[in-house]
Write a protein that holds these residues in place. Structure first.
Motif: not given
Length: 169
Positions: A66, A127, A132, A136, A140
């Motif tokens: 990230w 990710l 993740a 998410h 983003f």
């Protein structure tokens, strides 16, 4: 001839923006690795391909993954904001170039992460592999990419980035 100069300048700004975005994105991974005691094996910066940072030890892979897109999106935006607040109208062309670069970084990182999630490409794959949730990544992209477009829109026409006819000889 003036039109050719404008096209060359815009192409140069795009090429420099691409390489600069990659460098700042990878710096985010490096900082993430450093802060989590990871060990960097190699950094690949090649403007003709997708850059990457390889770690031999990565105790916090989700945070390091990230760190690239978050730092790569926020650092140029913060730089532009700092120059904008400090200089106001004294250096308009520099502020516009930084605004363009911040928009470029927001848009490219946002699209890279959100669209890369569909095929688990690069950081998006890392990710997702490290836990993740896919939403998410989409969130983003939904936040950063439109902000990049808004910054570009606020610049005005592309001619705002190039010298006017009156100032060129």
């Amino acid at each position: 001839m003036h039109r050719v100069r404008q096209i060359v300048l815009i192409a140069a700004v795009l090429a420099i923006s691409w390489f600069g975005m990659q460098a700042i994105h990878e710096l985010g991974h490096v900082l993430g690795a450093y802060l989590t005691c990871g060990r960097i094996e190699r950094i690949v910066l090649n403007p003709l391909t997708i850059s990457r940072t390889d770690l031999s030890e990565n105790p916090h892979p989700l945070l390091v993954a990230w760190a690239g897109p978050i730092f790569g999106s926020s650092a140029p935006l913060l730089l532009w904001m700092a120059v904008f607040c400090a200089a106001k109208h004294a250096i308009v062309r520099l502020m516009r170039l930084l605004q363009f670069f911040a928009g470029f970084c927001l848009l490219s990182n946002g699209l890279y992460i959100s669209l890369g999630a569909f095929h688990q490409i690069g950081d998006s794959g890392d990710l997702l592999h490290h836990g993740a949730p896919i939403w998410h990544l989409w969130l983003f992209g939904a936040l950063t990419a439109p902000l990049g477009l808004i910054l570009w829109h606020k610049i005005g026409p592309l001619s705002a980035l190039t010298p006017s006819k009156a100032t060129t000889t």
